[in-house]
Write a protein that holds these residues in place. Structure first.
Motif, mmCIF file in Angstrom:
data_model
loop_
_atom_site.group_PDB
_atom_site.id
_atom_site.type_symbol
_atom_site.label_atom_id
_atom_site.label_comp_id
_atom_site.label_asym_id
_atom_site.label_seq_id
_atom_site.Cartn_x
_atom_site.Cartn_y
_atom_site.Cartn_z
ATOM 1 N N LEU A 252 18.564 40.625 3.849
ATOM 2 C CA LEU A 252 17.651 39.599 4.333
ATOM 3 C C LEU A 252 16.242 39.761 3.791
ATOM 4 N N SER A 253 16.041 40.739 2.928
ATOM 5 C CA SER A 253 14.659 41.083 2.580
ATOM 6 C C SER A 253 13.881 39.899 2.006
ATOM 7 N N ALA A 254 14.585 39.000 1.356
ATOM 8 C CA ALA A 254 13.881 37.856 0.778
ATOM 9 C C ALA A 254 13.278 36.968 1.862
ATOM 10 N N LEU A 255 13.871 36.996 3.042
ATOM 11 C CA LEU A 255 13.403 36.142 4.125
ATOM 12 C C LEU A 255 12.418 36.853 5.030
ATOM 13 N N CYS A 256 12.368 38.150 4.883
ATOM 14 C CA CYS A 256 11.673 38.959 5.877
ATOM 15 C C CYS A 256 10.317 39.369 5.324
ATOM 16 N N ILE A 257 9.681 40.246 5.996
ATOM 17 C CA ILE A 257 8.345 40.677 5.600
ATOM 18 C C ILE A 257 8.277 41.197 4.164
ATOM 19 N N PRO A 258 9.224 42.034 3.717
ATOM 20 C CA PRO A 258 9.082 42.666 2.412
ATOM 21 C C PRO A 258 8.828 41.718 1.251
ATOM 22 N N ALA A 259 9.221 40.457 1.396
ATOM 23 C CA ALA A 259 9.013 39.510 0.308
ATOM 24 C C ALA A 259 7.547 39.425 -0.089
ATOM 25 N N ALA A 260 6.666 39.723 0.841
ATOM 26 C CA ALA A 260 5.244 39.570 0.562
ATOM 27 C C ALA A 260 4.602 40.860 0.052
ATOM 28 N N LEU A 261 5.391 41.903 -0.078
ATOM 29 C CA LEU A 261 4.789 43.214 -0.296
ATOM 30 C C LEU A 261 5.287 43.901 -1.555
ATOM 31 N N ASP A 262 4.484 44.769 -2.080
ATOM 32 C CA ASP A 262 4.946 45.597 -3.186
ATOM 33 C C ASP A 262 5.587 46.866 -2.635
ATOM 34 N N ILE B 275 5.976 48.566 1.208
ATOM 35 C CA ILE B 275 7.256 48.553 1.907
ATOM 36 C C ILE B 275 7.535 49.916 2.520
ATOM 37 N N THR B 276 7.222 50.944 1.747
ATOM 38 C CA THR B 276 7.411 52.293 2.275
ATOM 39 C C THR B 276 6.607 52.492 3.554
ATOM 40 N N GLU B 277 5.364 52.023 3.500
ATOM 41 C CA GLU B 277 4.512 52.149 4.673
ATOM 42 C C GLU B 277 5.081 51.349 5.848
ATOM 43 N N LEU B 278 5.549 50.155 5.504
ATOM 44 C CA LEU B 278 6.132 49.269 6.503
ATOM 45 C C LEU B 278 7.328 49.922 7.187
ATOM 46 N N GLU B 279 8.152 50.527 6.353
ATOM 47 C CA GLU B 279 9.367 51.111 6.910
ATOM 48 C C GLU B 279 9.068 52.224 7.901
ATOM 49 N N SER B 280 7.883 52.791 7.776
ATOM 50 C CA SER B 280 7.544 53.898 8.664
ATOM 51 C C SER B 280 7.452 53.461 10.121
ATOM 52 N N PHE B 281 7.175 52.193 10.351
ATOM 53 C CA PHE B 281 7.110 51.780 11.761
ATOM 54 C C PHE B 281 8.109 50.676 12.110
ATOM 55 N N LYS C 119 13.175 46.375 14.803
ATOM 56 C CA LYS C 119 12.035 46.319 15.704
ATOM 57 C C LYS C 119 10.763 46.634 14.920
ATOM 58 N N ILE C 120 9.792 45.763 14.988
ATOM 59 C CA ILE C 120 8.557 45.951 14.232
ATOM 60 C C ILE C 120 7.396 46.174 15.181
ATOM 61 N N ASP C 121 6.798 47.329 15.104
ATOM 62 C CA ASP C 121 5.651 47.632 15.959
ATOM 63 C C ASP C 121 4.490 46.734 15.554
ATOM 64 N N TYR C 122 4.042 45.911 16.497
ATOM 65 C CA TYR C 122 3.082 44.894 16.097
ATOM 66 C C TYR C 122 1.696 45.455 15.803
ATOM 67 N N ALA C 123 1.270 46.414 16.585
ATOM 68 C CA ALA C 123 -0.065 46.979 16.373
ATOM 69 C C ALA C 123 -0.175 47.564 14.970
ATOM 70 N N GLN C 124 0.864 48.258 14.547
ATOM 71 C CA GLN C 124 0.840 48.852 13.211
ATOM 72 C C GLN C 124 0.922 47.796 12.119
ATOM 73 N N LEU C 125 1.674 46.731 12.406
ATOM 74 C CA LEU C 125 1.741 45.635 11.449
ATOM 75 C C LEU C 125 0.365 44.991 11.274
ATOM 76 N N ALA C 126 -0.323 44.810 12.391
ATOM 77 C CA ALA C 126 -1.653 44.201 12.346
ATOM 78 C C ALA C 126 -2.613 45.102 11.571
ATOM 79 N N GLN C 127 -2.459 46.392 11.731
ATOM 80 C CA GLN C 127 -3.290 47.356 11.004
ATOM 81 C C GLN C 127 -3.056 47.248 9.497
ATOM 82 N N LEU C 128 -1.807 47.184 9.144
ATOM 83 C CA LEU C 128 -1.440 47.083 7.729
ATOM 84 C C LEU C 128 -1.980 45.778 7.129
#
Lengths: 244, 244
Positions: A20-30, A34-40, A118-127
């Motif tokens: 699903l990555s094309a539909l999900c957040i990773p599509a917007a990221l290098d 993504i590595t950082e994203l996966e951490s949370f 599950k995506i931690d929103y606070a960390q997403l907002a930080q990123l």
DNA sequence: CGCATACTTGAGTGCTATCAACCAGAGTGG
DNA sequence: CCACTCTGGTTGATAGCACTCAAGTATGCG
């Protein structure tokens, strides 16, 4: 019945490998992000059927992406009645409407065995702070989400039960395919009761509407398995008004 | 009838002086950015009643903030029938659902003489790049907008006409005040027909529902001027189901 | 197999759409 | 100033659709 397990199958560990990555957040990221994203992100957490993901009025902390399965959300009114506000299929995100209010506005329950990220929103907002393309992505996502609210309007603004159901089936058919075109064969994850609740109909009425669509040879059905046999006729029925 | 003028009254020139600034974009910005923002906002543009702000399928380019007056949005279905999807009161923003699709999903028409601020979206997105607090603001705004979609669900999931109307009046009452509490005296900017269309009712039925609310001494009405005389009873009626 | 749940179908009541008439207010023109 | 018209709103009578209650069928699960 309400146990949750957190096992992950190997293929569900990395966002890069997710179908699903094309539909999900990773599509917007290098890659680095993504590595950082996966951490949370708790990737592919499993939920059994009829499991509550979050409850109305709980503190909002995470968004969820449906990887597999299906989820319904509902609000409970002052009389204790539940009103289903949405169904979520793979690739779709739950919880967006609760960001501003800091608490969940709805209860989310799985309709089948599910994999949810599950995506931690606070960390997403930080990123997001240091990555404006992620903000762009988020804003487009919201806009799409608002736009799909229009689907709902479209359903409910049809007056007859058959027209509402036809519209509903078309919408699900389109969303099931994830490519933008209509899937002629698909399986409904929700009960007639849930459909009725969502469309503002009694479950008997939604059942009768199914029968009528079969009778009019728009669809065939076997339990929750649906096949659209006459797409054009289904479209015609879906936009039929009371007085035609 | 369809002429638009762009006169501005003196008090409507700067976002800083706007009575709505706390609700609008500027709340997220410091002074320097407001100046930049104002450079691409057409502040307080006037629209006569029954004027089209934008049309369904036109290229999306701008968001609009309602400064004064009221706006309705509707989609036109394949049969040419209009389905009203929302009403917008001062402080509310039009066009959000159209960002992702690059074209307007709805037609927006003024219900009264209006002042609208037109915000060039491309420039707003540019400004957002270097100012993450503006993104935060935008995301919260979207979330609120999704949340207010729930109001609509709440209306339509009520089965009886009177319950729908009661819910509708409560929602408008709350949104009119802009402080979060309910305004007991307010004026509806839209016709009975529009209300009916929005609630999925015939205009006669919405009219009858008004009469019934008066009869039950929940409200008083004089044309479009509404006074809530028994708030608690109105709440009770609004969550009343068919079988109670 | 037996139970529970989901789904379907039938009969009757009630709510709402429709058609229609009527009323009130605004704008128009004599 | 008063008819006239147009629009928006209200109210009445009838018909149709959906809700409810109820019974019956199918499916799935232990």
């Amino acid at each position: 019945m309400n146990q949750t397990s957190t096992q992950q199958s190997p293929s569900e560990q990395s966002c890069r490998l997710c179908a699903l990555s094309a539909l999900c957040i990773p599509a917007a990221l290098d890659d680095a992000l993504i590595t950082e994203l996966e951490s949370f992100i708790s990737s592919g957490k499993r939920y059994a059927k009829n499991n509550t993901v979050y409850r109305q009025k709980e503190n909002f902390c995470s968004l969820y992406v449906v990887k597999a399965g299906a989820v319904k959300t509902y609000i409970t009114d002052v009389n204790g009645r539940e009103h289903i506000t949405g169904f979520y299929l793979p690739g779709e995100i739950i919880g967006l409407e609760s960001i501003a209010g800091r608490e969940y506005l709805e209860t989310a329950v799985t309709l089948a065995d599910c994999h949810l990220c599950k995506i931690d929103y606070a960390q997403l907002a930080q990123l997001r702070k240091n990555n404006s393309s992620l903000s762009d992505w988020a804003i487009n996502l919201f806009s799409q989400s608002l736009a799909s609210g229009h689907d709902f309007f479209t359903c409910l603004s049809q007056h007859t039960a058959v027209a509402r159901l036809a519209t509903f089936l078309l919408i699900i058919s389109k969303r099931t395919s994830r490519t933008g075109d209509y899937q002629l064969d698909f399986s409904l994850p929700m009960s007639r009761q849930d459909i009725g609740n969502y469309l503002g109909l009694a479950s008997e009425t939604s059942s009768r509407a199914f029968s009528k669509l079969v009778e009019q040879q728009c669809i065939e059905k076997k339990n929750r398995q649906i096949r659209i046999t006459d797409f054009d006729k289904l479209v015609a029925v879906s936009s039929m008004s009371l007085s035609t």
